[in-house]
Design an enzyme around this catalytic site. Structure first.
Site, PDB file in Angstrom:
ATOM      1  CB  CYS A 254      21.703 -18.694  -3.096  1.00 40.02           C
ATOM      2  SG  CYS A 254      19.900 -18.941  -3.023  1.00 40.02           S
ATOM      3  CG  HIS A 299      21.178 -14.459  -2.178  1.00 41.93           C
ATOM      4  ND1 HIS A 299      21.350 -15.423  -3.295  1.00 41.93           N
ATOM      5  CD2 HIS A 299      22.607 -13.951  -1.977  1.00 41.93           C
ATOM      6  CE1 HIS A 299      22.627 -15.483  -3.340  1.00 41.93           C
ATOM      7  NE2 HIS A 299      23.506 -14.672  -2.698  1.00 41.93           N
ATOM      8  CG  HIS A 311      26.951 -15.202  -2.631  1.00 42.58           C
ATOM      9  ND1 HIS A 311      26.098 -14.306  -3.089  1.00 42.58           N
ATOM     10  CD2 HIS A 311      28.343 -14.570  -3.033  1.00 42.58           C
ATOM     11  CE1 HIS A 311      26.592 -13.165  -3.996  1.00 42.58           C
ATOM     12  NE2 HIS A 311      27.876 -13.337  -3.926  1.00 42.58           N
TER      13      HIS A 311
END
Length: 338
Positions: A254, A299, A311
């Site tokens: 990420c 995240h 993402h």
């Protein structure tokens, strides 16, 4: 002729099976069934294979265990990099000081030898013991000897020694910290390896058609050329696999994706969500624009407007477009990289 009616036979209590006998019979039946199953003569109840949804749920559960470990590993790794750079710079600064210290100690020993040979001064025995044992090891001992010297000599030598002492202590602190972080990094890498192995085992049992990638929609409202570059770069990675620790160009995690996308725009981001949170200006959800970073616990993604983002989700999935409300985590906030 009258018909004789025979009396019905009633079983006496003595003829009834005893409780102990009934238990033994049940055990014998159970044992026989076990033997038949083991010998393949009687089929055991079939265990249904887990469904795709159940396997994906198990992968997600394992990923939730791994994701904080990944983030901790990235944090420790980025700190190690900074601390090792500091240690190198300190070492370079210490080299000329170490040479000055050698010269200073030579000067001290020359003067101390003079005191020792002539017998002058009130601490000849102390000076002699220092000469016999070699160079003083700590500043306190060095300063005790400097008390015997003239004021000018004392100032000249003590400044060098004091500075060297500070650098030496600082480098020891950094070396100790680096050693601790090295141990943390190895422990986190071991935990990551174990959880990752379980994720791979689960992924191997998934049908190949389960993983799908979604393309970016039409995006409007980009604020700057840099944001436009970051968004276009992130969208170009859709479909590439998630790989822990990867920063592109063929795979990403990420924070690796956000680093890669903004790096294409000439803006450096650290490969760690905790650092990226502080590498720009915080904006509200209402003020968020395409290109901003959108954060969740452990995240991060690239916001593209309309409550959507690009993402790199988790192992077994590819870079894709998703709703910011469809990742199983609450939105922490938005950051506009500098």
């Amino acid at each position: 002729m009258p018909v004789a009616v025979l009396p019905l036979h009633r079983r006496s209590p003595a003829d009834a099976p005893r409780p102990g006998l009934r238990r033994n019979l049940r055990r014998l039946v159970g044992l026989a069934a076990t033997v038949l199953v083991a010998g393949g003569l009687l089929a055991a109840p079939a265990q249904a294979d887990p469904s795709v949804e159940e396997i994906e749920a198990q992968i997600t559960e394992q990923w939730h265990k791994l994701e904080p470990t990944v983030e901790d590993y990235n944090r420790v790794r980025s700190q190690l990099k900074v601390n090792r750079e500091k240690a190198k710079k300190l070492e370079k600064r210490m080299q000329p000081l170490a040479l000055q210290s050698e010269l200073a100690m030579g000067r001290i020993n020359t003067i101390a030898a003079k005191y020792y040979m002539t017998g002058t001064g009130s601490s000849t025995a102390y000076v002699g013991s220092l000469l016999a044992s070699g160079k003083p090891g700590r500043l306190a001992e060095q300063m005790a000897l400097l008390d015997h010297l003239a004021a000018g000599e004392r100032d000249e030598i003590s400044k060098v020694l004091a500075t060297l002492e500070r650098y030496t202590d600082k480098k020891k602190e950094l070396d100790d910290l680096i050693a601790t972080q090295d141990k943390q990094q190895k422990h986190l890498a071991s935990s990551k390896k174990q959880i990752n192995a379980e994720i791979k085992r689960l992924q191997a049992s998934l049908p190949k058609s389960v993983v799908k990638a979604q393309g970016c929609p039409t995006i409007t409202g980009v604020l700057s050329d840099k944001a436009n570059t970051a968004v276009a770069t992130a969208c170009a990675q859709v479909g590439k696999p998630y790989v822990w620790g990867a920063t592109g160009p063929s795979s990403f995690d990420c924070s690796g994706l956000t680093q890669y996308a903004w790096g294409a725009a000439g803006v450096y981001l650290t490969h760690y969500t905790g650092s990226q949170w502080n590498e720009g200006r915080h904006v509200s959800h209402d003020d968020a624009r395409p290109g901003d970073l959108v954060f969740f616990p452990d995240h991060v993604g690239i916001y593209i407007g309309n409550d959507q983002m690009v993402h790199a989700p988790q192992p077994g999935q590819s870079v894709g477009v998703a709703s910011i409300y469809n990742v199983g985590k609450p939105v922490t906030g938005f950051v506009r990289p500098a």
